[in-house]
Design an enzyme around this catalytic site. Structure first.
Site, PDB file in Angstrom:
ATOM      1  N   GLU A  37     -39.668 -70.918  26.289  1.00  0.00           N
ATOM      2  CA  GLU A  37     -39.466 -70.376  24.939  1.00  0.00           C
ATOM      3  C   GLU A  37     -38.037 -70.570  24.440  1.00  0.00           C
ATOM      4  O   GLU A  37     -37.814 -70.840  23.255  1.00  0.00           O
ATOM      5  CB  GLU A  37     -39.838 -68.882  24.920  1.00  0.00           C
ATOM      6  N   HIS A  74     -49.433 -58.925  26.884  1.00  0.00           N
ATOM      7  CA  HIS A  74     -50.113 -59.636  25.798  1.00  0.00           C
ATOM      8  C   HIS A  74     -50.499 -58.685  24.675  1.00  0.00           C
ATOM      9  O   HIS A  74     -51.517 -58.885  24.011  1.00  0.00           O
ATOM     10  CB  HIS A  74     -51.364 -60.364  26.322  1.00  0.00           C
TER      11      HIS A  74
END
Length: 323
Positions: free
Chosen positions: A56, A126
């Site tokens: 990322e 998540h």
């Protein structure tokens, strides 16, 4: 279209109308885990829609470089929970690039998309809602759509806005509802809240998935308490629309409830509450209420108890009315 289809349509239009636009991220070449980029590589080519390594920080850094060099860079972080390795790049580089160069350079044509918030089974890695982390960083714009029509217009606005934008997509909404989304190109204003239900007694403020929860609360309050609630979708977290909430709503209703999935402490609701009590102190009939996630990691089996559901919000409405 449902939400992921409207986002796909928005990305397709961005690529078609801007030859410098590129889309990149983990697994975007085959369509992404939520199918938001499906078919785009086949249509626009491997040089414009391509996968990145699972990094990322690298995705954000590459996006900053591409945008600075003149591209319209559209990055995808596969889950907003995993945006934190990119935090330094986004907050120390992207947000400050124009400022630190005295206006010589900027990466304003960078948009970072990320699926966020609860999905029913996502557990601690998540399910998170990280908007407040970035709201503390001047130079960014942060947007959260509530549905397909808003998503398409807001995403195109972010892509064309000349500031780096973080576009957080509540993933539980990807397939949850269909709306009549215009197929042609359109944009919607950033930093403009929407008054969805007009009312006189209490102002309810939320964003993303929480807007739909609060819509049910409006109906509950009307049916069971004969209380008229005004529902506002904040839409843009940064810079947020203080005028609509303060001047157009809270000064009329005298009561405010803010609800979001992120934890209570330093959630963005705290910023709204502090600002509204400063502007509307003499108009308030009750202390501002916040209904949020708890100050714990996001749970798996206890998710139903963690969520700021309609019953918790309804209890807060009763507390405001009876103060």
């Amino acid at each position: 279209m449902n939400l992921f289809q409207s986002i796909n349509n928005s990305l397709d239009l961005a690529l078609s109308s801007d030859p410098s636009a590129i889309i990149f991220g983990e697994d975007v070449a085959f369509g992404g885990v939520f199918r938001c980029t499906v078919g785009l590589q086949e249509k626009h080519g491997k040089s414009r829609v391509f996968n990145t390594p699972l990094c990322e920080q690298g995705i954000a850094g590459f996006g900053i470089g591409a945008a600075t060099a003149g591209a319209t860079a559209i990055a995808e972080i596969q889950f907003a929970d995993y945006i934190l390795p990119a935090f330094d790049q986004i907050c120390n580089e992207a947000a400050k690039y124009r400022y630190r160069s005295g206006g010589l350079y900027d990466c304003g044509s960078l948009t970072i998309r990320a699926p966020c918030s609860a999905v029913g089974h996502g557990a601690l890695y998540h399910s998170q809602s990280p908007e407040a982390y970035f709201a503390h960083c001047p130079g960014l714009k942060i947007v959260v759509p509530r549905g397909p029509i808003k998503a398409k217009g807001l995403l195109l606005s972010c892509i064309r806005d000349k500031n780096p934008c973080i576009f957080l997509e509540p993933k539980i909404l990807y397939r949850s509802a269909v709306e009549q989304v215009p197929v042609k190109e359109y944009t919607m204003p950033l930093s403009k809240a929407d008054i969805l239900v007009e009312g006189d007694d209490i102002t309810l403020v939320g964003w993303g998935t929480q807007v739909h929860v609060l819509r049910e609360v409006c109906q509950l309050a009307k049916d069971q308490l004969n209380v008229s609630c005004e529902l506002i979708d904040l839409v843009t977290i940064l810079p947020w629309d203080k005028e609509t909430i303060a001047q157009k709503s809270v000064k009329k209703t005298g009561r405010l409830l803010i609800a979001h999935e992120a934890p209570l402490t330093s959630g963005f609701g705290a910023e709204i509450a502090a600002s509204i009590q400063n502007e509307c102190f003499l108009n308030l009939e009750a202390p501002i209420e916040r209904v949020t996630g708890f100050d714990t990691p996001f749970p798996h089996m206890f998710e139903p108890f963690y969520m700021p559901d309609k019953w918790r919000c309804f209890e807060a409405v009763k507390k405001l009315v009876n103060y």
